[in-house]
Design a protein around this motif. Structure first.
Motif, PDB file in Angstrom:
ATOM      1  N   CYS A 133      -9.962 103.653 -16.923  1.00 26.60           N
ATOM      2  CA  CYS A 133      -9.107 104.250 -16.679  1.00 26.60           C
ATOM      3  C   CYS A 133      -8.253 102.915 -17.088  1.00 26.60           C
ATOM      4  O   CYS A 133      -7.073 102.870 -17.033  1.00 26.60           O
ATOM      5  CB  CYS A 133      -7.954 104.666 -15.413  1.00 26.60           C
ATOM      6  N   GLY A 134      -8.583 102.370 -17.257  1.00 25.00           N
ATOM      7  CA  GLY A 134      -7.790 100.885 -17.341  1.00 25.00           C
ATOM      8  C   GLY A 134      -7.180  99.992 -16.541  1.00 25.00           C
ATOM      9  O   GLY A 134      -5.682  99.551 -16.744  1.00 25.00           O
ATOM     10  N   ARG A 161     -11.319  99.259 -25.590  1.00 29.77           N
ATOM     11  CA  ARG A 161     -11.907 100.697 -24.661  1.00 29.77           C
ATOM     12  C   ARG A 161     -10.936 100.293 -22.925  1.00 29.77           C
ATOM     13  O   ARG A 161     -12.197  99.800 -21.775  1.00 29.77           O
ATOM     14  CB  ARG A 161     -13.448 100.766 -24.123  1.00 29.77           C
ATOM     15  N   GLN A 162      -9.728  99.744 -23.437  1.00 30.73           N
ATOM     16  CA  GLN A 162      -9.502  99.271 -21.330  1.00 30.73           C
ATOM     17  C   GLN A 162     -10.212  98.610 -20.900  1.00 30.73           C
ATOM     18  O   GLN A 162     -10.012  98.579 -19.364  1.00 30.73           O
ATOM     19  CB  GLN A 162      -9.600 100.954 -20.985  1.00 30.73           C
ATOM     20  N   LEU A 200     -13.512 105.874 -20.090  1.00 32.22           N
ATOM     21  CA  LEU A 200     -11.462 105.957 -20.890  1.00 32.22           C
ATOM     22  C   LEU A 200     -11.216 107.233 -19.935  1.00 32.22           C
ATOM     23  O   LEU A 200     -11.716 108.358 -20.037  1.00 32.22           O
ATOM     24  CB  LEU A 200     -12.021 105.841 -22.358  1.00 32.22           C
ATOM     25  N   ALA A 283     -15.364 109.384 -22.043  1.00 38.14           N
ATOM     26  CA  ALA A 283     -14.048 109.372 -22.068  1.00 38.14           C
ATOM     27  C   ALA A 283     -13.454 110.328 -21.436  1.00 38.14           C
ATOM     28  O   ALA A 283     -14.430 111.397 -21.875  1.00 38.14           O
ATOM     29  CB  ALA A 283     -13.690 109.502 -23.001  1.00 38.14           C
ATOM     30  N   VAL A 292      -7.073 108.867 -25.635  1.00 37.78           N
ATOM     31  CA  VAL A 292      -8.394 107.973 -25.418  1.00 37.78           C
ATOM     32  C   VAL A 292      -9.002 108.213 -26.721  1.00 37.78           C
ATOM     33  O   VAL A 292      -9.938 107.719 -26.288  1.00 37.78           O
ATOM     34  CB  VAL A 292      -8.715 108.845 -24.672  1.00 37.78           C
ATOM     35  N   ASN A 297     -16.490 110.074 -28.841  1.00 37.92           N
ATOM     36  CA  ASN A 297     -17.965 108.788 -28.097  1.00 37.92           C
ATOM     37  C   ASN A 297     -18.818 109.973 -27.822  1.00 37.92           C
ATOM     38  O   ASN A 297     -19.021 110.795 -28.070  1.00 37.92           O
ATOM     39  CB  ASN A 297     -17.083 109.379 -25.892  1.00 37.92           C
ATOM     40  N   PRO A 455      -6.369 102.461 -24.160  1.00 41.50           N
ATOM     41  CA  PRO A 455      -7.202 102.719 -25.441  1.00 41.50           C
ATOM     42  C   PRO A 455      -6.555 102.142 -26.819  1.00 41.50           C
ATOM     43  O   PRO A 455      -7.686 101.666 -27.622  1.00 41.50           O
ATOM     44  CB  PRO A 455      -7.917 103.507 -25.264  1.00 41.50           C
TER      45      PRO A 455
END
Ligand code: HEM
Ligand code: SF4
Length: 687
Positions: A133-134, A161-162, A200, A283, A292, A297, A455
């Motif tokens: 989730c970053g 991709r965070q 993500l 994601a 995202v 994905n 993202p």
């Protein structure tokens, strides 16, 4: 540092990429060789499903040889990603060998060298973190910021991709850098390599049940699919296990072998010795929020709630992927398609079943065709679903109908929903350096803020008290981190991959070229009379691998030669439509010859509020090409603006002279100067 087992005698044999391994018996270990082994009775609704052995990679007769790619052999010989990386790390050489170069990817690093330096190669390593989730804690941000200065090239890069990328780390410093990241609650394990990459989820710290569940699910999936055999901790922190505790449901789902998914006696119960055939991307999001790029994905998971907003389960998409090879038509970008719906408690089991289906059936002979999208394309979704259901042990329920997707950037100030605020900041190409880096660090440190990476290579400062809003806005604006309304709308959605000088696969520029390309596109906008507030999604990559997802852009530029790009058109702002290749080998200096007619045509012929991507799809590429070929320049209406802008002729002439040097009109240049002036003066005011 722990050394791995000494399989040195095999290294000569590894030189042959098409080496035949007579004893390779498929992936499934003998102990789990039948899918019916350990299988529990299926729930009554699914009893009619017949479980067959055919799902698994067929056991090869002793005499049959199986062609596999070189990387498969490196993995098999590596004692779970140790040999010969651990040995190579102990030498004084500035670089590592071919096999170790492949293995270090599983640790989250790429060996690189500066392609512009002459003479002997100066090697360094790119390090990529993993941040589901970053999410980045305050402590980790400050650590990464320090590491970039002490051991990297002085900049931090936020990725699509965070995650963070640190470039330029020398081999002798790798252990210090990796160890420091691990001890500050970060990780790089599995950020590259043939396994599940960073998961993500929407970066916005909104206190809402569906968002919180999407983020928790992303974290749980990341934990479920994290390697278990300890190779990472062995090499970087001498075997010390620095792990945060895992939720019991994750451990249970990982260990469950009711449907023959696991290698029960292996240190890698899900991956085995061979891991996955290729990278794997997941994601998670909530309905409508496509921040995202869900459909790009391998697996896209969407939280489904009931009318009261209570999460009930998940829709699952499968088979997205961007990478392709120029002029090899059998390689292609692909959007994920619906697989089905699962109740809330089943999500980890369903994800594991999909991963295992790819593990067992994805191609391992030719890495160009190893992504799951090719498996689904060749099987069709029906067959793919029925095989996954055997590992899942249930049937998927029908996909739930969901509202339209929207692109959300989360830039600017927003309420979190718990009395605090968050501030989304646009960072051009995710590159944080210079004054911006220093100021960002000061703000994050002073207010003890946690951070999220989006993202779209942007950053979000979280948990801000409202009394801090004004000083934070002003301080950051002075360092060039502007409020979104002062950033050119073209820059807001644009992305480029790193490409030259470090990426070994780059054919031409991307990150270094995009600032100038965006300025030129803005100039074309001005020339054909498009408004400043209008925009198109531009994405540029240095090669067809597509790291910045150019195949989802309204205008994608994909490097196909030195200073030359293939042009892709037809993506949209919601990120739900795949672009198509429009023209090959357009030279960088000829871009205007293509963009001017296209953008002029859009301005003249679009239907109300029709975006550029939708317009290019509606018109069809034949018509657009004809228009480009016949282009003789826009019909220029006499400019009213010049009179207003330049009250006296002398100023106009001076501006005109300067503008000509930059291949612009006096009006364009004047507008640029005014915009920059307004942006640098107004930021932070009025807050
Ligand atoms: C055969 C396919 C691919 C290969 C060999 C590859 C290789 C690489 C390499 C070497 C880098 C590091 C560049 C640098 O930082 O100097 C990179 C960056 C990256 N790649 Fe890929 N890549 C591939 C496809 C993709 C695809 C399809 C995606 C996602 C759509 C992706 C996502 C990323 C991301 C997020 C980065 C970080 C930099 C950024 O944000 O632009 N890659 N890739
Ligand atoms: S798209 Fe190509 S050039 Fe760009 S980072 Fe990925 S592999 Fe490198």
């Amino acid at each position: 540092m722990t050394t791995s087992f000494g399989a040195a005698t095999t290294s000569a044999a590894l030189k042959d990429a098409k080496l035949q391994i007579p004893n390779f018996h498929g992936l499934r270990p003998a102990a789990a060789s039948s899918l019916t082994r350990n299988a529990l009775p299926l729930p009554s609704s699914t009893r009619s499903l017949v479980i067959t052995r055919a799902v698994s990679t067929p056991v090869q007769p002793e005499t049959t040889t199986v062609k596999r790619s070189k990387v498969e052999i490196f993995k098999e010989q590596s004692n779970f990603i140790r040999y010969p990386l651990n040995e190579d790390m102990l030498t004084d050489a500035p670089n590592i060998g071919e096999a170790a170069t492949q293995l270090i990817k599983f640790h989250g690093s790429y060996q690189q060298y500066n392609r512009e330096e002459r003479g002997s190669r100066s090697y360094s390593f790119m390090i990529r973190t993993k941040n589901p989730c970053g999410k980045v804690s305050n402590q980790l941000y400050l650590t990464m910021d320090d590491l970039a200065d002490q051991f990297g090239i002085g900049t931090l890069r936020l990725t699509t991709r965070q995650t963070f990328q640190l470039h330029g780390v020398l081999k002798k410093d790798l252990k210090t850098v990796m160890g420091t990241i691990i001890r500050n609650m970060g990780s790089t394990l599995g950020a590259c390599g043939d396994l599940n990459r960073n998961v993500l989820a929407p970066a916005a710290p909104l206190v809402r049940k569906d968002y919180l569940l999407a983020q928790e699910t992303a974290e749980n999936i990341a934990a479920l699919l994290s390697p278990q055999s300890g190779f990472y901790y062995d090499i970087w922190v001498d075997g010390e296990k620095i792990l945060s505790s895992e939720p019991p449901e994750v451990v249970q789902a990982r260990n469950d072998n009711s449907h023959g998914t696991n290698f029960p006696d292996s240190p890698e119960p899900i991956y085995g010795t061979q891991f996955l055939p290729r990278k794997f991307k997941i994601a998670v999001t909530v309905p409508t929020d496509n921040s995202v790029d869900i459909l790009t994905n391998d697996i896209g998971v969407v939280v489904v709630t009931d009318e009261a907003g209570e999460p009930q389960g998940y829709n699952i998409y499968v088979g997205g992927g961007m990478g392709r090879t120029h002029r090899v038509e059998t390689t292609f970008p692909r959007l994920a398609e619906p697989l089905g719906y699962v109740p809330k408690e089943d999500i980890l089991y369903a994800v594991k079943a999909i991963v295992v289906t790819q593990r067992e059936n994805g191609r391992r002979d030719d890495r160009r065709y190893s992504r799951m999208k090719y498996l689904i394309s060749s099987w069709g979704i029906e067959k793919f679903r029925s095989v996954v259901e055997q590992y899942y042990g249930k049937k998927f329920e029908p996909f739930r109908v969901l509202p339209e997707w929207e692109f959300k950037s989360y830039l600017g100030w927003h309420e979190q929903g718990d009395g605090k605020l968050f501030y989304g900041l646009h960072v051009d190409n995710g590159r944080i350096g210079g004054k911006m880096k220093k100021t960002l660090r000061e703000v994050i440190e002073k207010y003890n803020l946690n951070v999220r990476i989006t993202p779209n290579q942007n950053i979000i400062l979280t948990d801000v008290r409202s009394s801090w809003k004004r000083p934070i806005t002003t301080t950051l604006a002075q360092a060039g981190l502007l409020q979104p309304r002062f950033v050119d709308p073209l820059n807001i959605t644009a992305m480029a991959c790193p490409a030259f000088p470090l990426c070994p696969l780059a054919i031409t520029e991307a990150e270094r070229g995009i600032p100038d390309i965006l300025k030129r596109i803005r100039a074309v906008f001005d020339k054909v009379g498009l408004r400043y507030s209008e925009s198109v999604v531009v994405r540029i990559t240095g090669c067809p691998n597509g790291c910045a997802r150019p195949y989802m852009a309204e205008l994608g530029l994909v490097g196909d030669g030195p200073n030359s790009y293939q042009i892709w058109l037809g993506g949209n702002k919601k990120q739900t439509s795949l672009a198509r290749s429009f023209m090959d080998k357009v030279k960088l200096h000829d871009l205007e010859n293509v963009l001017e007619p296209l953008l002029y045509y859009w301005k003249q012929r679009r239907q109300s509020k029709e975006s550029f991507g939708d317009f290019t799809n509606r018109m069809g590429f034949d018509k657009l090409k004809e228009h480009v070929e016949k282009w003789e320049g826009p019909v220029v209406a006499p400019s009213r603006h010049n009179l207003k802008l330049f009250a006296d002729k002398e100023t106009y002439d001076a501006m005109d002279e300067l503008a000509k040097l930059q291949n612009k009109s006096a009006h364009q240049l004047a507008m640029e100067i005014i915009r920059n002036y307004v942006a640098s003066n107004q930021n932070g005011k009025g807050e």
